[in-house]
Design an enzyme around this catalytic site. Sequence first.
Site, PDB file in Angstrom:
ATOM      1  N   CYS A 263       0.917  -0.993   0.225  1.00 59.01           N
ATOM      2  CA  CYS A 263       0.090   0.380   0.146  1.00 59.01           C
ATOM      3  C   CYS A 263       0.410   1.187   0.004  1.00 59.01           C
ATOM      4  CB  CYS A 263      -1.186  -0.097   1.055  1.00 59.01           C
ATOM      5  SG  CYS A 263      -2.428  -1.117   0.914  1.00 59.01           S
TER       6      CYS A 263
HETATM    7  C1  UDX Z   1      -0.833  -0.694   5.765  1.00 60.59           C
HETATM    8  C2  UDX Z   1      -1.764   1.350   6.292  1.00 60.59           C
HETATM    9  O1  UDX Z   1      -1.167   0.790   7.865  1.00 60.59           O
HETATM   10  C3  UDX Z   1      -3.416   0.187   5.765  1.00 60.59           C
HETATM   11  O2  UDX Z   1      -4.341   1.468   6.851  1.00 60.59           O
HETATM   12  C4  UDX Z   1      -3.791   0.645   4.924  1.00 60.59           C
HETATM   13  O3  UDX Z   1      -5.130  -0.072   4.452  1.00 60.59           O
HETATM   14  C5  UDX Z   1      -2.463  -0.653   4.111  1.00 60.59           C
HETATM   15  O4  UDX Z   1      -1.028  -0.176   3.788  1.00 60.59           O
HETATM   16  P1  UDX Z   1       0.152  -2.266   5.476  1.00 60.59           P
HETATM   17  O5  UDX Z   1       1.536  -1.746   4.440  1.00 60.59           O
HETATM   18  O6  UDX Z   1      -0.230  -3.641   6.180  1.00 60.59           O
HETATM   19  O7  UDX Z   1      -0.786  -1.502   6.143  1.00 60.59           O
HETATM   20  O8  UDX Z   1       1.469  -1.980   6.706  1.00 60.59           O
HETATM   21  P2  UDX Z   1       2.267  -1.172   8.321  1.00 60.59           P
HETATM   22  O9  UDX Z   1       1.925  -1.906   9.944  1.00 60.59           O
HETATM   23  O10 UDX Z   1       0.913  -0.254   8.165  1.00 60.59           O
HETATM   24  O11 UDX Z   1       3.426  -1.157   8.066  1.00 60.59           O
HETATM   25  C6  UDX Z   1       3.475  -0.089   6.612  1.00 60.59           C
HETATM   26  C7  UDX Z   1       5.348  -0.364   6.650  1.00 60.59           C
HETATM   27  O12 UDX Z   1       5.975   0.521   7.605  1.00 60.59           O
HETATM   28  C8  UDX Z   1       6.539  -2.194   7.371  1.00 60.59           C
HETATM   29  O13 UDX Z   1       6.909  -1.770   6.588  1.00 60.59           O
HETATM   30  C9  UDX Z   1       6.336  -1.400   8.807  1.00 60.59           C
HETATM   31  O14 UDX Z   1       7.409  -1.512   8.465  1.00 60.59           O
HETATM   32  C10 UDX Z   1       7.033  -0.379   8.456  1.00 60.59           C
HETATM   33  N1  UDX Z   1       6.748   1.001   9.792  1.00 60.59           N
HETATM   34  C11 UDX Z   1       5.914   1.298  10.157  1.00 60.59           C
HETATM   35  C12 UDX Z   1       8.359   1.174  10.249  1.00 60.59           C
HETATM   36  O15 UDX Z   1       9.231   2.214   9.051  1.00 60.59           O
HETATM   37  N2  UDX Z   1       8.035   2.334  11.080  1.00 60.59           N
HETATM   38  C13 UDX Z   1       6.903   2.723  12.011  1.00 60.59           C
HETATM   39  O16 UDX Z   1       6.811   2.980  12.819  1.00 60.59           O
HETATM   40  C14 UDX Z   1       5.565   1.414  11.675  1.00 60.59           C
END
Ligand code: UDX
Length: 429
Positions: A263
């Site tokens: 996403c």
């Molecule tokens: C995301 C959105 O959270 C969700 O609302 C949307 O519908 C789809 O995209 P998702 O891709 O499943 O969801 O993952 P998410 O848990 O949000 O993490 C995304 C990325 O950010 C991961 O690679 C994670 O490692 C990274 N991340 C997250 C960080 O590097 N630091 C953080 O503090 C949080």
Amino acid sequence: MDISVVGSGYVGTTIAACFADFGHEVTAVDIDEAIVSEINNGKAPIHEPGLSGLISEHAEGRLMATTEYTDIQDTEVTFLALPTPANEDGSIDTSIIETGAERVGEVLASTDSHTVVVKSTVVPGTTQEVLAPKIKSEAGEAIDIGMNPEFLREGTAVQDFLEPDKVVFGTENRSARIELQKVFRPLIDEVNPAVVKTGISEAEMIKYANNAFLASKISLINDIGNICKEFNIDAYEVADAIGLDNRIEAKFLRSGVGWGGSCFPKDVRAIINAASEQGYEPEMLQSAVNINELQPRRLVELLDKHVQLDGARIAVLGLAFKPGTDDIRNSRAIPVIDLLQQQGADPVGYDPVAVGNMTEQFPEIEYTRSAEEALTGADGAVVVTDWDEFATLTTEFSKMNQPVIVDGRRIIEPDDIAEEDAVYEGLTW
Ligand code: UDX
């Protein structure tokens, strides 16, 4: 209510099962017979915690899957949850959802009233300018149009759907809004989320703004984290403190190797592309993307300070884009492996569940069945995914040829590393 959900991917299947759980009669439409029969046999076509339980509970009752679009004629509301994949230039490819909209339009030709709601992520203007004319082509004004974006995370999709902070109803008129309210009534009554009633383009934009904001929040803390590293400051102590300001909020302040998944990268690029087509270049979002590309390079550069990379065996711990999934789409492990290879190193990959998927991307590299095996004889190690099991690594580092560990997720506790002369570097701490 009688509801159809067109598309049984990760969003479509989740919402179909949850709507059935609300008490609605749900028809899930998909062209893939294997997916349809799986759902009808009470099985989830994708892995999401809680989903198979809901599907097996409702498959013989309120949830029915079919390949026949004509079955939506007997329902009141249809949700379009079809994929909008990315084109090379970052724009979205709407051909699949356009075909779906056409087919829905055809089968609703003689309907008196029906609401069609776009669930897929589409850039502002798509629902009204591209999809609505196709949906209304034959039934015309008997059809009401809505846009209801989804904020599900992989791995917690069912929980996110059943306990949202907000639901967004983008509609063109009152009757579409009333229908959406009826669909979500059980959830609104039970968990009391904020209900945002807005226009269709606004709803489309809210989805992009939400993801762009979260991705940028991570890139901003990564930018700050990179500054901290230059000053030998622990970015996590800084993040913990600023997160106490309730205008900033503690969530999504984990700095490190950056964001991946299906996403954030796709949506940020798509909205940059859509803005740019309108003549506006969003500099902040472009910087968020640039910083995200920078983080894997900084990780490998940090390793390079301690290890002669040419010919070195480097353990890559974690291949999935985040823990809890085998999804490697846009995982930061991909640029990390690429960069290591460019430096002449031999990356050795380990992940508890994502090795199979990464093997398709990098068939030439070695993979192991445990972190310990990857570390054995390694000249360096990088941590790319914050799997819990990496937090318990201690004596395994002693098996390295040269115990140099660069952590991109702050999951290793340096004091737990058994090897006395190990080098531990955090990417932003
Ligand atoms: C995301 C959105 O959270 C969700 O609302 C949307 O519908 C789809 O995209 P998702 O891709 O499943 O969801 O993952 P998410 O848990 O949000 O993490 C995304 C990325 O950010 C991961 O690679 C994670 O490692 C990274 N991340 C997250 C960080 O590097 N630091 C953080 O503090 C949080």
